[in-house]
Design a protein around this motif. Structure first.
Motif, PDB file in Angstrom:
ATOM      1  N   ALA A  15      -3.272   5.736   3.040  1.00 32.03           N
ATOM      2  CA  ALA A  15      -3.045   4.896   4.294  1.00 32.03           C
ATOM      3  C   ALA A  15      -4.238   4.863   5.261  1.00 32.03           C
ATOM      4  O   ALA A  15      -4.981   5.896   5.399  1.00 32.03           O
ATOM      5  CB  ALA A  15      -2.096   5.743   5.094  1.00 32.03           C
ATOM      6  N   ALA A  16      -4.485   3.713   5.791  1.00 32.32           N
ATOM      7  CA  ALA A  16      -5.661   3.402   6.933  1.00 32.32           C
ATOM      8  C   ALA A  16      -5.180   3.901   8.280  1.00 32.32           C
ATOM      9  O   ALA A  16      -4.232   4.008   8.428  1.00 32.32           O
ATOM     10  CB  ALA A  16      -6.048   1.736   6.602  1.00 32.32           C
ATOM     11  N   GLU A  17      -6.314   4.011   8.968  1.00 34.27           N
ATOM     12  CA  GLU A  17      -5.949   4.295  10.576  1.00 34.27           C
ATOM     13  C   GLU A  17      -5.399   2.906  11.024  1.00 34.27           C
ATOM     14  O   GLU A  17      -5.918   1.809  10.702  1.00 34.27           O
ATOM     15  CB  GLU A  17      -7.414   4.658  11.204  1.00 34.27           C
ATOM     16  CG  GLU A  17      -7.520   6.154  10.686  1.00 34.27           C
ATOM     17  CD  GLU A  17      -8.937   6.718  11.259  1.00 34.27           C
ATOM     18  OE1 GLU A  17      -9.355   5.929  12.284  1.00 34.27           O
ATOM     19  OE2 GLU A  17      -9.311   7.762  11.327  1.00 34.27           O
ATOM     20  N   SER A  18      -4.527   3.083  11.869  1.00 34.22           N
ATOM     21  CA  SER A  18      -3.941   1.925  12.501  1.00 34.22           C
ATOM     22  C   SER A  18      -5.092   1.212  13.416  1.00 34.22           C
ATOM     23  O   SER A  18      -5.977   1.894  14.046  1.00 34.22           O
ATOM     24  CB  SER A  18      -2.706   2.273  13.294  1.00 34.22           C
ATOM     25  OG  SER A  18      -1.846   2.826  12.562  1.00 34.22           O
ATOM     26  N   THR A  19      -4.832  -0.147  13.468  1.00 31.55           N
ATOM     27  CA  THR A  19      -6.084  -1.109  14.070  1.00 31.55           C
ATOM     28  C   THR A  19      -5.393  -1.517  15.438  1.00 31.55           C
ATOM     29  O   THR A  19      -4.283  -2.296  15.342  1.00 31.55           O
ATOM     30  CB  THR A  19      -6.507  -2.112  13.292  1.00 31.55           C
ATOM     31  OG1 THR A  19      -6.991  -1.577  12.199  1.00 31.55           O
ATOM     32  CG2 THR A  19      -7.663  -3.194  14.087  1.00 31.55           C
ATOM     33  N   THR A  26       0.663  -2.595  15.196  1.00 28.49           N
ATOM     34  CA  THR A  26      -0.750  -2.271  14.731  1.00 28.49           C
ATOM     35  C   THR A  26      -0.610  -3.037  12.920  1.00 28.49           C
ATOM     36  O   THR A  26       0.475  -3.223  12.450  1.00 28.49           O
ATOM     37  CB  THR A  26      -1.177  -0.841  14.204  1.00 28.49           C
ATOM     38  OG1 THR A  26       0.328  -0.133  13.548  1.00 28.49           O
ATOM     39  CG2 THR A  26      -0.954  -0.144  15.649  1.00 28.49           C
ATOM     40  N   THR A  28      -2.769  -2.775   9.159  1.00 34.58           N
ATOM     41  CA  THR A  28      -3.414  -2.214   8.232  1.00 34.58           C
ATOM     42  C   THR A  28      -3.455  -3.089   6.980  1.00 34.58           C
ATOM     43  O   THR A  28      -2.680  -3.904   6.817  1.00 34.58           O
ATOM     44  CB  THR A  28      -2.904  -0.559   7.671  1.00 34.58           C
ATOM     45  OG1 THR A  28      -1.688  -0.711   7.463  1.00 34.58           O
ATOM     46  CG2 THR A  28      -2.954   0.169   9.039  1.00 34.58           C
ATOM     47  N   ASN A  30      -5.194  -2.936   2.637  1.00 35.28           N
ATOM     48  CA  ASN A  30      -5.600  -2.290   1.439  1.00 35.28           C
ATOM     49  C   ASN A  30      -5.959  -3.411   0.465  1.00 35.28           C
ATOM     50  O   ASN A  30      -5.345  -4.516   0.206  1.00 35.28           O
ATOM     51  CB  ASN A  30      -4.528  -1.138   1.054  1.00 35.28           C
ATOM     52  CG  ASN A  30      -3.309  -2.263   0.653  1.00 35.28           C
ATOM     53  OD1 ASN A  30      -3.302  -2.322  -0.502  1.00 35.28           O
ATOM     54  ND2 ASN A  30      -2.393  -2.216   1.437  1.00 35.28           N
ATOM     55  N   ASP A  58       0.088  -4.903   6.218  1.00 34.16           N
ATOM     56  CA  ASP A  58       1.057  -4.107   6.697  1.00 34.16           C
ATOM     57  C   ASP A  58       1.076  -4.375   8.409  1.00 34.16           C
ATOM     58  O   ASP A  58       0.109  -3.873   8.994  1.00 34.16           O
ATOM     59  CB  ASP A  58       1.119  -2.731   6.206  1.00 34.16           C
ATOM     60  CG  ASP A  58       1.656  -2.938   4.760  1.00 34.16           C
ATOM     61  OD1 ASP A  58       2.772  -3.215   4.378  1.00 34.16           O
ATOM     62  OD2 ASP A  58       0.628  -2.707   4.053  1.00 34.16           O
ATOM     63  N   TYR A  59       2.157  -4.865   8.827  1.00 32.42           N
ATOM     64  CA  TYR A  59       2.362  -4.677  10.382  1.00 32.42           C
ATOM     65  C   TYR A  59       3.388  -3.769  10.608  1.00 32.42           C
ATOM     66  O   TYR A  59       4.517  -3.634  10.086  1.00 32.42           O
ATOM     67  CB  TYR A  59       2.665  -6.141  10.961  1.00 32.42           C
ATOM     68  CG  TYR A  59       3.114  -6.114  12.459  1.00 32.42           C
ATOM     69  CD1 TYR A  59       2.179  -5.884  13.512  1.00 32.42           C
ATOM     70  CD2 TYR A  59       4.452  -6.195  12.668  1.00 32.42           C
ATOM     71  CE1 TYR A  59       2.609  -5.944  14.627  1.00 32.42           C
ATOM     72  CE2 TYR A  59       5.008  -6.075  13.832  1.00 32.42           C
ATOM     73  CZ  TYR A  59       4.036  -5.990  15.215  1.00 32.42           C
ATOM     74  OH  TYR A  59       4.331  -5.746  16.291  1.00 32.42           O
ATOM     75  N   SER A 247      -8.976   1.020   2.036  1.00 28.31           N
ATOM     76  CA  SER A 247      -7.859   0.785   3.114  1.00 28.31           C
ATOM     77  C   SER A 247      -8.817   0.304   4.436  1.00 28.31           C
ATOM     78  O   SER A 247      -9.841   1.048   4.620  1.00 28.31           O
ATOM     79  CB  SER A 247      -7.172   1.932   3.285  1.00 28.31           C
ATOM     80  OG  SER A 247      -6.148   2.295   2.272  1.00 28.31           O
TER      81      SER A 247
END
Length: 248
Positions: A15-19, A26, A28, A30, A58-59, A247
């Motif tokens: 899982a990536a950190e949320s932007t 947010t 993200t 991948n 993904d939102y 990610s």
């Protein structure tokens, strides 16, 4: 297809950190490469038995609403599976596009739930477009989901339901583990799929491990699939799948 790690869909990228966005929610993303794309434990006749490129966006919103898109290249043409197919689309390798949305919420601090749906669109092969619901429960690092197909398509029958239990513990040394067990209820309309000879069968079990590649943002993963049975009771082979994901 969505939800199943390194066998049906969204793969080994952690899982990536949320932007942060200029509007609520947010996003993200991948992208990953897998040694083969084995849809829900199918190792005999996989979606792609060569290296596959996959990824998505993904939102998510604080309310629990989520939406996303996921893709993968395939090793054959979905158009060629449809009766009456003519022209180059019958042999041109297809591209899978998954569009999904839903809601995730909390019943208690540790107990959560999910309700949603997915549209599977293939090009070439739009006639194989499928619609699927998903319901799920989660407790800490344990999740159970059921995904039910709503129409007859070349890859399944109306009513087909995929049951998946996943345990994903954090391990020592920065490793993440994965233990999965899956079963299938098979609908018997058989409009496109050929004969269905069993109603319910063990589909696969998967053992996996993943670890970040230093501070690069990339993650490597290794899954071992213990094959179960398809709708015509064909025994699937055991298979190892390697992945490299990033990610953002």
């Amino acid at each position: 297809m969505t939800v199943v790690l390194a066998s049906t869909g969204i793969n080994s990228a952690m899982a990536a950190e949320s932007t942060p966005l200029p509007f609520p929610g947010t996003i993200t993303g991948n992208v990953s490469v897998v040694s083969s794309y084995n849809l829900r434990g199918i190792t005999i006749g996989p979606e792609n038995d060569n290296t596959a490129l996959q990824g998505g966006l993904d939102y998510s919103h604080d309310s629990g609403f989520y939406a996303g898109y996921w893709f993968s290249n395939l090793g054959y043409s979905y158009a060629g599976l449809n009766p009456g197919c003519k022209g180059t689309d019958c042999t041109t390798k297809s591209f899978e596009n998954d569009f999904y949305a839903g809601f995730k919420g909390k019943l208690t601090e540790d107990l959560g739930f999910q309700l949603g749906g997915t549209v599977y669109y293939y090009y070439p092969g739009w006639e194989s477009t499928g619609y699927e619901t998903i319901v799920g429960l989660s407790y800490k690092q344990f999740t159970v989901t059921a995904q039910t197909l709503l129409n007859n398509v070349t890859f399944g029958n109306k009513g087909d339901t995929y049951f998946l239990a996943t345990y994903a513990p954090e391990l020592a040394g920065g490793f993440t583990g994965k233990l999965q067990a899956a079963a299938y209820y098979y609908g018997d309309d058989d409009e496109f799929t050929g004969p269905t000879t069993t109603d319910f069968a063990f589909r696969h079990a998967t053992l996996g491990i993943a670890h970040p590649l230093g501070a690069t943002g990339a993650t490597w993963g290794l899954d071992y699939i213990f094959g179960g049975y398809s709708r015509n009771e064909t025994k699937q082979k055991n298979k190892a799948v390697l992945s490299l994901g990033y990610s953002f």
